[in-house]
Design a protein around this motif. Structure first.
Motif, PDB file in Angstrom:
ATOM      1  N   GLY A 193      -9.859  -6.092  -6.480  1.00 17.62           N
ATOM      2  CA  GLY A 193      -9.268  -5.946  -4.863  1.00 17.62           C
ATOM      3  C   GLY A 193      -8.311  -6.837  -5.018  1.00 17.62           C
ATOM      4  O   GLY A 193      -6.756  -6.186  -4.231  1.00 17.62           O
ATOM      5  N   VAL A 194      -8.341  -7.968  -5.142  1.00 19.48           N
ATOM      6  CA  VAL A 194      -7.467  -8.687  -4.976  1.00 19.48           C
ATOM      7  C   VAL A 194      -6.287  -8.943  -5.859  1.00 19.48           C
ATOM      8  O   VAL A 194      -4.936  -9.309  -6.201  1.00 19.48           O
ATOM      9  N   ASP A 206       4.010 -10.579   4.778  1.00 11.68           N
ATOM     10  CA  ASP A 206       3.166  -8.955   4.934  1.00 11.68           C
ATOM     11  C   ASP A 206       2.060  -8.730   5.181  1.00 11.68           C
ATOM     12  O   ASP A 206       1.582  -7.746   5.860  1.00 11.68           O
ATOM     13  N   LEU A 207       0.973  -9.454   4.804  1.00 15.29           N
ATOM     14  CA  LEU A 207       0.124  -9.768   6.387  1.00 15.29           C
ATOM     15  C   LEU A 207      -0.008  -9.103   7.504  1.00 15.29           C
ATOM     16  O   LEU A 207      -1.468  -8.423   7.661  1.00 15.29           O
ATOM     17  N   TYR A 212       0.582  -2.115   5.558  1.00 12.54           N
ATOM     18  CA  TYR A 212      -0.368  -2.309   4.742  1.00 12.54           C
ATOM     19  C   TYR A 212      -0.620  -3.561   4.235  1.00 12.54           C
ATOM     20  O   TYR A 212      -2.055  -3.542   4.067  1.00 12.54           O
ATOM     21  N   GLY A 213      -0.189  -4.300   5.493  1.00 14.17           N
ATOM     22  CA  GLY A 213      -0.617  -5.773   5.114  1.00 14.17           C
ATOM     23  C   GLY A 213      -1.864  -6.034   6.221  1.00 14.17           C
ATOM     24  O   GLY A 213      -3.125  -6.651   6.194  1.00 14.17           O
ATOM     25  N   VAL A 214      -1.805  -5.414   7.113  1.00 10.90           N
ATOM     26  CA  VAL A 214      -2.623  -5.464   8.651  1.00 10.90           C
ATOM     27  C   VAL A 214      -3.964  -4.041   7.730  1.00 10.90           C
ATOM     28  O   VAL A 214      -4.955  -5.403   8.328  1.00 10.90           O
ATOM     29  N   LEU A 215      -4.387  -2.883   7.390  1.00 10.06           N
ATOM     30  CA  LEU A 215      -4.582  -2.110   6.931  1.00 10.06           C
ATOM     31  C   LEU A 215      -6.155  -3.313   5.506  1.00 10.06           C
ATOM     32  O   LEU A 215      -7.051  -3.035   5.980  1.00 10.06           O
ATOM     33  N   LEU A 216      -4.628  -4.108   4.477  1.00  7.27           N
ATOM     34  CA  LEU A 216      -6.133  -5.057   3.854  1.00  7.27           C
ATOM     35  C   LEU A 216      -6.608  -6.156   4.956  1.00  7.27           C
ATOM     36  O   LEU A 216      -8.003  -6.495   4.049  1.00  7.27           O
ATOM     37  N   VAL A 221     -12.326  -7.923   6.126  1.00  8.05           N
ATOM     38  CA  VAL A 221     -13.030  -8.579   6.985  1.00  8.05           C
ATOM     39  C   VAL A 221     -14.235  -7.717   6.924  1.00  8.05           C
ATOM     40  O   VAL A 221     -14.942  -8.488   6.910  1.00  8.05           O
ATOM     41  N   ALA A 222     -14.196  -6.482   7.023  1.00  8.74           N
ATOM     42  CA  ALA A 222     -15.463  -4.960   6.942  1.00  8.74           C
ATOM     43  C   ALA A 222     -15.355  -5.965   5.523  1.00  8.74           C
ATOM     44  O   ALA A 222     -17.567  -5.444   5.664  1.00  8.74           O
ATOM     45  N   PHE A 223     -15.203  -5.708   4.398  1.00  9.94           N
ATOM     46  CA  PHE A 223     -15.225  -6.068   3.257  1.00  9.94           C
ATOM     47  C   PHE A 223     -16.781  -7.173   3.360  1.00  9.94           C
ATOM     48  O   PHE A 223     -17.722  -7.803   2.835  1.00  9.94           O
TER      49      PHE A 223
END
Length: 278
Positions: A193-194, A206-207, A212-216, A221-223
């Motif tokens: 994933g990284v 972009d995060l 897309y960044g917000v989703l990442l 966090v969930a991971f």
């Protein structure tokens, strides 16, 4: 099709790695798992064939009967990437189903397991979602199926032979082996994933400035939270199994698999649906 594939891998993985064998010969419980895998592999092959027919029917806008009666299906199965992948699923699935009926050794079970893992790859590797802008299920997602499959298949409380159940659930047996495999699958998913993110993001900003960044960030966090829950559950359950109390071995075996199925149960939903051939 994906569910049947996961069940097949899980059953063979359980018979090969989590249940005891006698000098290379599978025990009673392991043989039962291998026989069950022959049926799930047959369903897997049938689902692959149906997927091929319905995909072509949707693409060409023809009734299923016309697809079956024409030459388009043969061309799709032998010349189009997605059709070739589904053809391999059918052929390998039937092979696993046939050879599983006569497999009695751990080596044979391991070979069938390797073939089942290979069979998971063609549909993922021929998906249009392998484009850069989409997740790469053939690389990022392939670490998850062994963990989920093992969680589904590894049920020591359902072993037919009580001695097999005790050995499979013991701290130094199948439970510990499954736990170690789950850790490496977790690490593999995280690392892939990284690398996937590094290939897509153009800037750190972009995060928080792009959807897309917000989703990442949310997925990261969930991971991490799921990893913590898995670690906490491992410490608790493996400690119980290490005590060797027979009355607690079987329930703990079921509880050990539960969170893994829950944590990784979203994998099939994240794999791509059959797409129209180009």
């Amino acid at each position: 099709m994906d569910v049947a594939g996961l069940l097949t891998v899980g059953l063979l993985l359980t018979a090969t790695a989590f249940l005891p064998n006698d000098k290379g010969l599978l025990g009673t419980s392991a043989l039962g798992y291998v026989k069950a895998a022959s049926w799930t592999a047959l369903v897997w092959a049938g689902a692959g064939a149906l997927t091929m027919v319905f995909t072509l029917s949707e693409t060409l806008g023809l009734p299923v009967a016309d697809v079956l009666g024409g030459n388009e299906l043969t061309s799709f199965a032998s010349q189009v990437g997605q059709g070739i992948a589904l053809t391999l699923v059918v052929l390998f699935g039937v092979s696993i189903a046939l050879f599983s009926r006569g497999a009695i050794t751990a080596g044979a079970s391991a070979g069938l397991l390797a073939l089942a893992l290979v069979t998971l790859l063609p549909p993922a590797l021929t998906s249009p979602r392998l484009l850069l802008a989409q997740p790469r299920p053939g690389h990022h997602g392939r670490r998850g199926p062994p963990d989920l499959a093992g969680a589904v298949g590894r049920r020591p409380d359902r072993a037919r032979d009580p001695r097999d159940a005790q050995a499979a659930a013991a701290g130094g047996g199948g439970g510990a082996r499954f736990s170690r495999m789950a850790v490496w699958c977790y690490v593999g998913v995280g690392l892939s994933g990284v690398f996937s993110v590094l290939a897509r993001l153009t800037a750190i900003s972009d995060l928080w400035t792009s959807p897309y960044g917000v989703l990442l960030v949310v997925k990261t966090v969930a991971f991490v939270l799921l990893g913590y829950v898995g670690w906490w559950h491992r410490q608790r359950t493996m400690g119980e199994l290490a005590k060797g109390k027979a009355r607690r071995v079987h329930p703990a075996g079921g509880r050990r698999a539960g969170p893994d199925v829950r944590d990784h149960g979203a994998w099939p939903s994240r794999w791509p649906a059959p797409s129209r051939p180009r």
